[in-house]
Enzyme design. Structure first.
Site: not given
Ligand code: CA
Length: 737
Positions: A84, A324
């Site tokens: 990443e 979330d």
């Molecule tokens: Ca999360």
């Protein structure tokens, strides 16, 4: 021909993704230090400069000549996990991090390794990860002629290295020993202070961001994003004010969450540091804060004084987060003309699917519009600044709902980009629902995911062809060019799968983006026309960057699949299952080729008896989804980066109990579950995995009916781009077949 392997691969669930250092001189928005003659020649901070626009003024590579771009050199890392990282380039040296928080210094013109650093993260810390041992980058700072490089290690240390030699200068533990925090984000350095946050909200932690002295590693301040035990004194006035928005026993059932695991930005003129905060812990607000409340400062953009960590303002993107829906996504600073007025703004496309533009002086909301498919809220009320939630969003009330976006978000950590040339923001977006249902038997468990959501609800259809067709119909990836002034999409590129790469835009009128399938693309920034592409051998998720040395412009990007689980049934796995982790560097008129990869040897099939105890299979499935699916894939469909349990060899089958209960593979990151599972339960999980293996093999049998269904699915998938209506009709038929 219905091939076993092609079928198995084609319906696999892919496991894909889930500083700026500068000297005082480098702290300028466009650094121009000795030896740098071209503006933007260096890349000194995760998002290039403090504004985090990821827009480069370099234009030698442009829309007229990009078709002659070619691979100039590549560097292959020994790691095999998700990549990443955005490299930094300073004085001819490239600094790039890999998963497991390793750091490499390379000659930026040819990839010669100058030094490497391995913080030796204990592999068993992997159990604390949501999405693999990722690392997004390092930070640079120069003081008295000495340049230091800072990296956060996955197990929570902040480490300072001599940028010349890679020698460790200091290391500070930024999280408590044996806690569930992880660091995956890049530090930022402001005026000699290294700022770093952390992640871990799925496992139960209390979020914070801290500043450390760049010279000594001494902690200077810490800002907690959520209140602690209300009986005790809070660490800041901001937390005293937040207390009203919390109820119940949040500090006992998960710590509250709100981790600062990725985005930061800094405005040197206003002297404000902006942070994005994460989701609630546990996810389910009704468990976390049982008497209600918005739960500040979860899922918020917060402005702080970088000298002291003092709170200045906040805007809560998702009040009472239950899904979330982090606001840790990329924050970009820019100056826009809105309604005839010049405004200093901060922009974000958080997981929740709305694109926010705020005045960054005081957090005034200027606009918020859906940039992706959403059904949890109808719109954001600009008068109250709050989302208008729809009934489907309350899964505690409905008992279970399919909600857009999913926990993976309409946009995740992959960086976006703001082009100063087009005025557009380029978002790596995705349309992707998640099935949320409450965990009715929730009890906080140490060392485990504590979401308050029952992951059994996320299992996929047992018939793989139906699962593929369903995924084709509902999951999409996009490169979305968004006009933040007109508040609308200008153009988009559609991808058949979610979870693609971060974005770079340049003054050459180009937007660069890789895909999860391993294609690195260049598009025209003004209309999205495809200009160039390069095929590589594993997924590209990271943000690309560009730099110039001796008058030559380079474009660089790292590759490596993994990260968050993305339900992408129906997609091919990475072309090379060994998931090569590489850095690719491109230049005009170059034509290097990739070194050969070393594909994993295929395992011989293990003979398995038919699993017939349906009660045990069902118990095993429930336990699997709740304990194993986060890493090994929903319904045992792994993307190949983490082992596909249906491909276990004879030894692994024999040692199953020792591995799952005892932790025999702790050294690989697979810890033992003896604290949470017992012998009977692990046996049931084993039976379920064997059942799934047999199901796949059975479907692989060359029955003419499956051949027809497979053929039908294949064409519905092929026709999807040109004739979406026909593809959808065919998918409907498959689901009825
Ligand atoms: Ca999360």
């Amino acid at each position: 021909m219905l091939k076993k392997d092609s079928l198995r691969y084609s319906f696999a669930i892919l496991l894909i993704a889930l500083g700026w250092g500068t000297s005082q001189a480098l702290a300028a928005q466009t650094p121009n230090t000795a030896g740098i003659t071209q503006p933007g020649a260096e890349w000194l901070n995760y998002g290039r400069d403090y504004s985090e626009q990821r827009y480069s003024p370099l234009s030698d590579i442009n829309s007229d000549n990009v078709e002659s771009l070619g691979l100039d050199w590549s560097f292959t890392f020994p790691t095999k996990r998700v990549m990443e990282s955005t490299p930094l380039v300073h004085q001819g040296v490239m600094y790039v991090t890999t998963n497991w928080s390793r750091v490499y210094a390379l000659d930026a013109t040819n990839g010669t390794k100058l030094w490497e650093f391995d913080p030796k993260v204990p592999k068993e810390h992997l159990i604390n990860s949501c999405c693999g041992p990722a690392n997004r980058g390092a930070a640079l700072w120069e003081d008295n002629g000495k340049t230091s490089l800072f990296v956060g290690s996955f197990d929570g240390r902040l480490i300072a290295l001599d940028a010349k030699t890679g020698e460790q200068q200091w290391s500070t533990r930024t999280v408590p020993e044996n806690s569930h925090y992880t660091i995956t984000g890049a530090p930022r350095v402001i005026d000699g202070k290294v700022i770093i946050g952390n992640g871990g909200a799925e496992l139960g932690v209390r979020g914070y961001v801290s500043a450390f002295d760049a010279a000594t590693g001494e902690q200077l301040w810490r800002f907690y994003t959520v209140p602690g035990n209300p009986e005790q004194a809070q660490e800041s006035k901001a937390l005293d004010q937040a207390l009203d928005t919390w109820t119940g026993d949040w500090w006992k059932v998960g710590g509250g969450g709100g981790t600062v695991w990725d985005a930061m930005a800094y405005d040197p003129e206003l002297d404000l540091l902006y942070i994005g905060t994460g989701n609630g812990s546990p996810w389910n607000r009704d468990i976390r804060s049982s008497g209600g409340g918005d739960n500040l400062y979860l899922s918020s953009i917060v402005a702080l004084r970088p000298d002291t960590g003092e709170y200045v303002w906040h805007y809560q993107v998702t009040p009472k987060d239950s899904w979330d829906y982090t606001a840790t996504q990329h924050l970009i600073l820019a100056d826009l003309t809105i309604d005839g007025k010049q405004r200093p703004v901060i922009m974000q496309a958080p997981k929740n699917g709305f694109f926010y533009v705020l005045d960054r002086r005081d957090g005034t909301l200027l606009s918020a519009d859906a940039y992706a498919q959403v059904n949890w809220a109808s719109h954001i009320d600009l008068n109250t600044g709050r989302p208008v939630e729809l009934p489907v969003a309350d899964y505690n009330e409905t008992g279970g709902s399919l909600i857009w976006p999913s926990p993976f978000g309409a946009h995740n950590w992959q960086p976006m980009s703001f082009s100063q040339q087009t005025g557009l923001v380029y978002i790596p977006a995705q349309h992707f629902p998640g099935y949320y249902s409450p965990d009715k038997k929730f009890a906080f468990k140490q060392h485990r995911w504590n979401t308050g959501v029952d992951f059994w609800g996320m299992r996929i259809h047992p018939d793989p062809i139906i699962a593929k067709a369903t995924a084709d119909a509902i999951i999409r990836g996009y490169l979305t060019a968004w006009d933040p002034v007109a508040k609308e999409k200008v153009w988009e590129v559609e991808y058949p799968e979610a979870s693609n790469g971060g974005i770079l835009s340049t003054a050459g009128g180009i937007v660069f983006q890789g895909t999860g399938q391993g294609v690195f693309n260049a598009y025209r920034a003004d209309n999205g026309d495809s200009l160039w592409s390069f095929e590589t051998d594993s997924g590209i998720l990271a943000g690309p960057m560009t730099y110039a040395i001796n008058g030559e412009q380079y474009v660089a990007v790292t590759q490596g699949s993994g990260g968050t689980i993305v339900l992408a049934a129906g997609r091919p796995r990475p072309k090379d299952p060994s998931n090569p982790n590489r850095l690719l560097v491109f230049k005009l008129n170059s034509s290097a080729s990739l070194p050969p990869s070393s594909p994993l040897e295929s395992q011989p099939e293990v003979a398995l008896n038919a699993q017939t105890d349906s009660k045990q299979i069902e118990l095993g499935e429930k336990l699997y989804e709740r304990n194993c699916s986060v890493c090994h894939g929903v319904s045992t469909e792994s993307g190949g980066v983490i082992p596909d349990l249906k491909l276990m060899d004879q030894n692994t089958h024999r040692d199953f109990m020792g591995i799952v209960l005892g932790g025999a593979k702790r050294h690989t990151g697979m810890v033992g579950f003896y604290e949470t599972l017992d012998h009977t339960q692990v046996e049931a999980i084993h039976v379920y995995i064997k059942h799934q293996t047999n199901v796949v093999r059975e479907i692989d049998e060359d029955s003419w009916w499956n051949k027809v269904r497979y053929w039908y699915w294949y064409w519905s998938s092929k026709l999807g781009d040109e004739f979406p209506w026909l593809a959808n009709a065919m998918r409907d038929t498959i689901m009825e077949m």
